[in-house]
Motif scaffolding. Sequence first.
Motif, PDB file in Angstrom:
ATOM      1  N   LYS A   1       0.826  -1.202   0.000  1.00 17.05           N
ATOM      2  CA  LYS A   1       0.000   0.000   0.000  1.00 17.05           C
ATOM      3  C   LYS A   1       0.865   1.257   0.000  1.00 17.05           C
ATOM      4  O   LYS A   1       0.590   2.227  -0.719  1.00 17.05           O
TER       5      LYS A   1
ATOM      6  N   ASP B   1      -3.964   1.740   6.328  1.00 15.80           N
ATOM      7  CA  ASP B   1      -4.810   0.980   7.250  1.00 15.80           C
ATOM      8  C   ASP B   1      -3.947   0.213   8.253  1.00 15.80           C
ATOM      9  O   ASP B   1      -3.787  -1.008   8.168  1.00 15.80           O
TER      10      ASP B   1
ATOM     11  N   GLY C   1      -6.185  -2.373  10.465  1.00 18.81           N
ATOM     12  CA  GLY C   1      -6.469  -3.648   9.819  1.00 18.81           C
ATOM     13  C   GLY C   1      -5.268  -4.567   9.827  1.00 18.81           C
ATOM     14  O   GLY C   1      -5.380  -5.762  10.130  1.00 18.81           O
TER      15      GLY C   1
ATOM     16  N   VAL D   1     -13.038  -4.101   9.352  1.00 16.82           N
ATOM     17  CA  VAL D   1     -12.263  -2.872   9.150  1.00 16.82           C
ATOM     18  C   VAL D   1     -11.926  -2.683   7.672  1.00 16.82           C
ATOM     19  O   VAL D   1     -12.007  -1.568   7.143  1.00 16.82           O
ATOM     20  N   GLU D   2     -11.591  -3.775   7.011  1.00 15.94           N
ATOM     21  CA  GLU D   2     -11.229  -3.672   5.588  1.00 15.94           C
ATOM     22  C   GLU D   2     -12.413  -3.223   4.726  1.00 15.94           C
ATOM     23  O   GLU D   2     -12.224  -2.720   3.621  1.00 15.94           O
ATOM     24  N   THR D   3     -13.633  -3.451   5.209  1.00 13.93           N
ATOM     25  CA  THR D   3     -14.814  -3.046   4.434  1.00 13.93           C
ATOM     26  C   THR D   3     -15.198  -1.585   4.648  1.00 13.93           C
ATOM     27  O   THR D   3     -15.969  -1.040   3.850  1.00 13.93           O
TER      28      THR D   3
ATOM     29  N   VAL E   1     -12.760   1.105   5.834  1.00 13.42           N
ATOM     30  CA  VAL E   1     -11.717   2.120   5.679  1.00 13.42           C
ATOM     31  C   VAL E   1     -11.579   2.518   4.214  1.00 13.42           C
ATOM     32  O   VAL E   1     -11.903   1.749   3.296  1.00 13.42           O
TER      33      VAL E   1
ATOM     34  N   PRO F   1      -8.009   0.209   2.412  1.00 14.62           N
ATOM     35  CA  PRO F   1      -7.772  -1.049   3.134  1.00 14.62           C
ATOM     36  C   PRO F   1      -6.411  -1.640   2.799  1.00 14.62           C
ATOM     37  O   PRO F   1      -5.937  -1.530   1.666  1.00 14.62           O
TER      38      PRO F   1
ATOM     39  N   PRO G   1      -7.223  -4.878  -0.116  1.00 15.70           N
ATOM     40  CA  PRO G   1      -8.392  -4.324  -0.811  1.00 15.70           C
ATOM     41  C   PRO G   1      -9.385  -5.409  -1.210  1.00 15.70           C
ATOM     42  O   PRO G   1      -9.117  -6.216  -2.101  1.00 15.70           O
TER      43      PRO G   1
END
Length: 528
Positions: free
Chosen positions: A78, A211, A214, A260-262, A264, A267, A270
């Motif tokens: 990321k 993130d 996450g 959390v990934e859904t 932020v 993510p 992703p």
Amino acid sequence: MRVSAPTLPEAGPKSQRQVLEALSGLLLVLFIAMISSTIVSVALPQIIGALNGTQSQYTWVVTAALLTTTASTPIWGKLADLFSKKLLIEVAIGIFLVASFACGFAQSTPMLIAFRAVQGLGMGALQILVQVVIAAMIPPKERGKYNGYLGAVIAVATVGGPLLGGLITDTSWLGWRWCFFLPIPFALVALVVLHRTLNVASIRRPETSVDYVGALLIAIGVSVLLVWVTFVGNSFDWISWQTLAMVGAAVVLLVLAVWVETVVREPVVPLHVVRRRVPALAILASLAVGMAMFGGAVFLGQYFQIGRGYSPTESGLLTIPMMFGVLVSSTISGRMVSRSGRVKPYILVGAIVLTLGFAALSAVDHETSLVLVGAGMLVVGVGVGMSMQNLVLAVQNTVPLRELGAASGAVTFFRSLGGTIGVSILGAVLANRVTENIVAGLAKAGIRPAGLQDGGTLNIKAMPEPIRSVVRAAYGDATGHIFLISACIAVVGVLAVLFLPQVRLRDSVDLAEPAAAGADAPAAAEPR
């Protein structure tokens, strides 16, 4: 936490000469990241013996590095989408240098495990950033040829690493600590080369975030699960309050991580990329390949030294067939992928061959012919070389340039996660099986067993001869069992690859604009 992207974009390489100059530094970086693991693999039985460690600690020296590599990989991927890729590689080399120096001075097994965890942060960064930078410079169709170079470097590191590790360990005026010191000069050279030659484009993104929550939830959740796998059956029963607490906590943490990934904006894994067909199946295959490959191969050095009684140098020589298979198959398949533009056939054949190789190795014991063991390792190496890097290439082909780091990080993350889980599970299985075999062997010899929890100490030299023979036979006979489990895991990878669509590699570095517009747009790059 919000961060700002770099304000000054860097110009990408314009000529093949510039690409090759930058590639030389990137390949050197990949080399030190790989050799830092392989040079230790053969020496590890001697290291743990010298530090009076146990089988569980042996496993955790490997698992600690894999775990931090796994947890940090998507973060580095990321960050590669947000910051200067050149700067990130230089930072990663710095982390690796400090950790390698600390590992060389470790005075106990817990200290070594802690320093290896830090080293894993640098190793994870170097492995993923090399792939991201190469993908940012070279179109997917041409990348197959360069993946051949990557495979060759990986093979040289994996062949040379065990040989160097064994030679260093057997040399009285060096010793095992130099297995950690040796990669340091290579890292310094790589730092200088990349600082002078690497010039890759960075995209400005004014509003971005990383993130960390996450990634932390994923790391802690997986860690708790692996700690449970390590101690269940020895320190506490499978059905106990400890099992309920640890497994329950791991499940809660991982469910929170998915949530959390859904929500932020950026993510670390992703989900809109992961749920596409090609990335989802490639990730599942990478998870299985990682579990089988890391989980099985990491114990080969232990098999040759403890189970068969060979020296570290001889053990390194005996692993050459597997590394030779990786070298040849990755180089040839990489060029064939570039020539044909198709990647699925090579991944499928590789996954099948990997499964067959582990199935063959499942028959080994402490008396198996080394010719048969070498043949099985050769087949495993061919399977790894054909499948591992091509799975990353298949995913990279389906995402736009702006998501390249995150997508590459995701597939590498799950492959490392599979390796981490595989090493931990198979290490626990091996420890339990070895303990059972030693108890049975000592009882047959009329010796009362003592201190055999977690497989007992690995300091074979300190054991009297009758016990030493029993322990060697126990390790040699137990190793085939973990290869059988590896073969079963590899079957999952074969099934995942079977459902992959026929992907034709694109000629451009980035997706065409219409294909990059929506979440499901990359399907246009996946002809059936």
